[in-house]
Write a protein that holds these residues in place. Structure first.
Motif, PDB file in Angstrom:
ATOM      1  N   GLY A 282       0.795  -1.220   0.000  1.00 10.55           N
ATOM      2  CA  GLY A 282       0.000   0.000   0.000  1.00 10.55           C
ATOM      3  C   GLY A 282       0.826   1.268   0.000  1.00 10.55           C
ATOM      4  N   ASN A 283       0.142   2.374  -0.311  1.00  8.35           N
ATOM      5  CA  ASN A 283       0.794   3.675  -0.431  1.00  8.35           C
ATOM      6  C   ASN A 283       0.971   4.297   0.950  1.00  8.35           C
ATOM      7  N   SER A 284       1.982   3.850   1.671  1.00  6.74           N
ATOM      8  CA  SER A 284       2.276   4.353   3.003  1.00  6.74           C
ATOM      9  C   SER A 284       3.761   4.183   3.270  1.00  6.74           C
ATOM     10  N   TYR A 337      -4.154   7.737  -6.167  1.00  8.53           N
ATOM     11  CA  TYR A 337      -3.886   7.297  -4.799  1.00  8.53           C
ATOM     12  C   TYR A 337      -5.162   7.461  -3.983  1.00  8.53           C
ATOM     13  N   ARG A 338      -5.711   6.346  -3.523  1.00  7.54           N
ATOM     14  CA  ARG A 338      -6.934   6.356  -2.731  1.00  7.54           C
ATOM     15  C   ARG A 338      -6.596   5.922  -1.317  1.00  7.54           C
ATOM     16  N   ASP A 339      -6.213   6.891  -0.482  1.00 12.15           N
ATOM     17  CA  ASP A 339      -5.714   6.589   0.857  1.00 12.15           C
ATOM     18  C   ASP A 339      -4.477   5.706   0.694  1.00 12.15           C
ATOM     19  N   VAL A 340      -4.482   4.472   1.208  1.00 18.40           N
ATOM     20  CA  VAL A 340      -3.304   3.612   1.045  1.00 18.40           C
ATOM     21  C   VAL A 340      -3.423   2.730  -0.191  1.00 18.40           C
ATOM     22  N   ALA A 341      -4.580   2.748  -0.854  1.00 11.18           N
ATOM     23  CA  ALA A 341      -4.810   1.886  -2.013  1.00 11.18           C
ATOM     24  C   ALA A 341      -4.489   2.629  -3.309  1.00 11.18           C
ATOM     25  N   TYR A 342      -4.479   1.873  -4.408  1.00  7.89           N
ATOM     26  CA  TYR A 342      -4.219   2.424  -5.734  1.00  7.89           C
ATOM     27  C   TYR A 342      -5.468   2.250  -6.595  1.00  7.89           C
ATOM     28  N   GLY A 343      -5.740   3.250  -7.397  1.00  2.49           N
ATOM     29  CA  GLY A 343      -6.913   3.184  -8.242  1.00  2.49           C
ATOM     30  C   GLY A 343      -6.665   3.784  -9.600  1.00  2.49           C
ATOM     31  N   ALA A 344      -7.713   3.794 -10.396  1.00  2.00           N
ATOM     32  CA  ALA A 344      -7.668   4.387 -11.733  1.00  2.00           C
ATOM     33  C   ALA A 344      -9.013   5.047 -11.986  1.00  2.00           C
ATOM     34  N   HIS A 345      -9.027   5.995 -12.905  1.00  2.00           N
ATOM     35  CA  HIS A 345     -10.277   6.676 -13.236  1.00  2.00           C
ATOM     36  C   HIS A 345     -11.020   5.883 -14.311  1.00  2.00           C
ATOM     37  N   PRO A 367     -10.812  15.864  -7.264  1.00  2.00           N
ATOM     38  CA  PRO A 367      -9.525  16.312  -7.829  1.00  2.00           C
ATOM     39  C   PRO A 367      -8.313  15.614  -7.250  1.00  2.00           C
ATOM     40  N   LEU A 368      -8.350  15.176  -5.999  1.00  2.00           N
ATOM     41  CA  LEU A 368      -7.186  14.530  -5.402  1.00  2.00           C
ATOM     42  C   LEU A 368      -7.264  13.018  -5.456  1.00  2.00           C
ATOM     43  N   GLY A 369      -8.297  12.494  -6.073  1.00  2.00           N
ATOM     44  CA  GLY A 369      -8.435  11.044  -6.137  1.00  2.00           C
ATOM     45  C   GLY A 369      -9.074  10.475  -4.890  1.00  2.00           C
ATOM     46  N   ASN A 370      -9.314  11.279  -3.861  1.00  2.00           N
ATOM     47  CA  ASN A 370      -9.989  10.764  -2.674  1.00  2.00           C
ATOM     48  C   ASN A 370     -10.871  11.819  -2.019  1.00  2.00           C
ATOM     49  N   ASN A 372     -13.829  12.430  -2.950  1.00  2.00           N
ATOM     50  CA  ASN A 372     -15.102  11.718  -2.865  1.00  2.00           C
ATOM     51  C   ASN A 372     -14.766  10.258  -2.557  1.00  2.00           C
ATOM     52  N   PRO A 373     -14.633   9.896  -1.287  1.00  2.00           N
ATOM     53  CA  PRO A 373     -14.095   8.583  -0.924  1.00  2.00           C
ATOM     54  C   PRO A 373     -14.951   7.409  -1.343  1.00  2.00           C
ATOM     55  N   GLU A 374     -16.220   7.642  -1.676  1.00  2.00           N
ATOM     56  CA  GLU A 374     -17.090   6.525  -2.037  1.00  2.00           C
ATOM     57  C   GLU A 374     -17.193   6.332  -3.542  1.00  2.00           C
ATOM     58  N   ALA A 375     -16.538   7.179  -4.312  1.00  2.00           N
ATOM     59  CA  ALA A 375     -16.575   7.040  -5.767  1.00  2.00           C
ATOM     60  C   ALA A 375     -15.315   6.343  -6.256  1.00  2.00           C
ATOM     61  N   GLY A 376     -15.333   5.975  -7.529  1.00  2.00           N
ATOM     62  CA  GLY A 376     -14.146   5.386  -8.142  1.00  2.00           C
ATOM     63  C   GLY A 376     -13.956   3.923  -7.815  1.00  2.00           C
ATOM     64  N   ILE A 377     -12.750   3.432  -8.108  1.00  2.00           N
ATOM     65  CA  ILE A 377     -12.461   2.006  -7.964  1.00  2.00           C
ATOM     66  C   ILE A 377     -10.996   1.836  -7.581  1.00  2.00           C
ATOM     67  N   ILE A 378     -10.698   0.801  -6.779  1.00  2.00           N
ATOM     68  CA  ILE A 378      -9.327   0.518  -6.361  1.00  2.00           C
ATOM     69  C   ILE A 378      -8.965  -0.913  -6.732  1.00  2.00           C
ATOM     70  N   LEU A 379      -7.657  -1.202  -6.705  1.00  2.00           N
ATOM     71  CA  LEU A 379      -7.147  -2.546  -6.942  1.00  2.00           C
ATOM     72  C   LEU A 379      -6.779  -3.167  -5.594  1.00  2.00           C
ATOM     73  N   ASP A 380      -7.201  -4.393  -5.360  1.00  2.00           N
ATOM     74  CA  ASP A 380      -6.897  -5.046  -4.087  1.00  2.00           C
ATOM     75  C   ASP A 380      -6.619  -6.521  -4.325  1.00  2.00           C
ATOM     76  N   THR A 381      -5.334  -6.890  -4.306  1.00  2.00           N
ATOM     77  CA  THR A 381      -4.966  -8.296  -4.507  1.00  2.00           C
ATOM     78  C   THR A 381      -5.354  -9.159  -3.323  1.00  2.00           C
ATOM     79  N   GLY A 382      -5.649  -8.541  -2.172  1.00  2.00           N
ATOM     80  CA  GLY A 382      -6.054  -9.312  -1.007  1.00  2.00           C
ATOM     81  C   GLY A 382      -7.523  -9.668  -1.007  1.00  2.00           C
TER      82      GLY A 382
END
Length: 536
Positions: A282-284, A337-345, A367-370, A372-382
């Motif tokens: 994760g992004n931390s 960057y969605r908090d510690v996760a990674y996403g794409a538009h 504008p910052l990718g987070n 609107n924390p409930e929108a968008g999509i992230i990648l999670d291999t877990g």
């Protein structure tokens, strides 16, 4: 005879010129003294001086604003990456072997083997791109070898029995019978590693670590943590700093220092008994992924084997430049960057080549990718299954179900759409009038994640039953799980803030094969090292 002196007129002119110069000099000196006295007065009192500062111009349109803030984030990430020197000037990458754990311990996770500590011992850690804590189940000396979260068993490489369901171990199928599977559990013991350095509550570094539970800055108290994950898995323990031993691209073994490791003394829930811990990407600053990427060009990549791959099949997790990513067919999209996760538009989803009617605000992350924390999509291999908010889940499942609705329905816990049908290898079964339609997620930059049939439906959830590989999530962002990501190579490029991916079977990798041969030779010469993978 003496030379004649200057005449009276010349003398008068010279005296006038001297007086003029002296006057100008005196006036300038007086002005300078006044300025110096004024500055001194300001410095000695409460006055100050001000210079104008203008805020950077932020575009008004949504897409231009996104691009503006993406550029800012890219600049900040490059600054962070350049603050740490390369680990070795003559090396540019290292790799870690990785397997699907579905056929090993009946769980839909990917397991990476990492050698940690001094001496370096191998641990099988579940790969998680949306987690910032790397932890290993461990025993502290003060507990005399006991681990409160598990039965008391001998240390290191211990065979343990865990109970799973015949329906796949996490699906909770109806009528599934329980069976016992044995896996190898490796215990990390800080007292036996000379490179372990525990963090204390009195250290500033401890206060910066996530989930820390220190109540006072006591210099004798270990820096403790308590983490509850979204799937209700719980882990707690103490933080420390460790080293990993990795094989770099020149074939030599090097130490990777400065890793934050959670020595976990308690785990509960999820699949904690099927691996030795978690490897966070994760992004931390505390994650293994960031610590390693900062020393290898800010890039990391991983290739996800098919979840149904054989027990001996392995792929790789790479830090540094990976030539395999640059092969034909590679897609690129801005990395969010969605908090510690990674996403794409995401710009849309197509089923059978037809765009679905999904409200565009579902994908507008802000504008910052987070913002609107409930929108968008992230990648999670877990996460195995892809989880979608209702505004996306409903049209996706309706479109897919329209191709399978004629099949008899099956009830499987954890899934809404299941069918009595034996999956055909390519998703095409004329005998039962079944063709799994195409499914693709469209992203910014004309990137497209086109999933295969076995990623759209989950084959053999129980024998003779398939289920749609999607679940509903009550709040966003939506999550792309590893089933939809399988048989793709993925690269997270922090320096360029770009996400790259392309189709890949993940089974033909010469450098990894060379590392395997070296590791096998080393293992055969040392009987004290535990096996590198879980074994049934």
């Amino acid at each position: 005879m003496m030379p004649a002196g200057p005449g009276p007129l010349v003398v008068v002119l010279l005296l006038s010129l001297l007086l003029l110069v002296a006057g100008i000099h005196g006036r300038l000196q007086h002005e300078e003294e006044e300025e110096e006295e004024e500055v001194q007065d300001q410095e000695g009192g409460s006055s100050s001086f001000t210079l104008p500062v203008w805020a950077p111009h932020v575009p008004e349109s949504g897409e231009e604003r996104r691009e503006h803030f993406r550029a800012l984030m890219a600049k900040d990430m490059r600054r962070m990456m350049r603050q740490v020197p390369e680990l070795m000037s003559k090396t540019d990458m290292f790799e870690l072997p990785m397997r699907s754990a579905l056929n090993i311990a009946q769980v839909g996770m990917y397991v990476v083997v990492v050698r940690i500590g001094t001496p370096a011992l191998p641990y099988s850690l579940a790969l998680e791109t949306a987690n910032e804590v790397t932890w290993i189940n461990c025993r502290l000396r003060r507990r005399k070898g006991k681990h409160p979260g598990r039965p008391h068993v001998p240390p290191a490489a211990t065979t343990m029995s865990i109970q799973v369901d015949d329906d796949g171990g996490g699906g909770g199928g109806s009528g599934g019978k329980s069976k016992v599977t044995k896996v190898i559990m490796n215990w990390y013991r800080p007292a036996k590693s000379s490179s372990w350095r525990r963090f204390r509550c009195s250290q500033r570094a401890c206060m910066d670590l996530p989930y820390n539970t220190c109540e006072s800055p006591d210099q004798n108290t270990s820096c403790t943590y308590y983490q509850v994950m979204k799937d209700s898995t719980i882990t707690s323990g103490i933080y420390g700093q460790e080293k990993a031993t990795v094989a770099v691209s020149d074939g030599t073994m090097k130490k990777l220092p400065g890793l934050v490791i959670g020595c976990s003394t308690f785990e509960h829930g999820g699949a904690v008994n099927s691996h030795d811990g978690i490897l966070s990407l994760g992004n931390s600053p505390s994650s293994f992924g960031i610590a390693a990427a900062r020393r290898f060009g800010g890039r990391l990549s991983f290739c996800l084997l098919a979840t149904t791959s054989g027990r001996n099949a392995s792929s790789y997790l790479t830090f540094g430049a990976n030539p395999a990513v640059q092969a034909p067919g590679t897609m690129e999209t801005p990395l969010l960057y969605r908090d510690v996760a990674y996403g794409a538009h995401v710009t849309g989803i197509l089923v059978g080549g037809q765009p679905l009617d999904i409200p565009p605000e579902v994908w507008d992350e802000g504008p910052l990718g987070n913002d609107n924390p409930e929108a968008g999509i992230i990648l999670d291999t877990g996460t195995s299954i892809t989880y979608l908010v209702s505004a996306v889940y409903d049209p996706v499942t309706a479109a897919l179900d329209s191709h399978l609705a004629h099949l008899p329905k099956a009830e499987i816990k954890g899934f809404e759409y299941c069918y009595n049908w034996t999956f055909a290898g390519d998703g095409v079964d004329p005998a039962h009038n079944v063709t799994i339609p195409s499914f693709s997620i469209e992203m910014a930059g004309d990137a497209r994640l086109a999933a295969d049939a076995k990623s759209i439906v989950v084959p053999e959830v129980v024998p003779g039953v398939v289920c749609l590989g999607f679940n509903r999530i009550s709040q966003g962002p939506s999550i792309i799980g590893n089933v939809l990501m399988q048989e793709h190579i993925w690269e997270i490029d922090h320096m360029s803030t770009v996400l790259r991916f392309r189709k890949d079977k993940c089974i033909n990798h010469q450098q990894l094969n060379r590392h395997h041969k070296k590791a096998s030779s080393s293992s055969s010469s040392s009987s004290s090292s535990p096996p590198p993978y879980p074994a049934a």
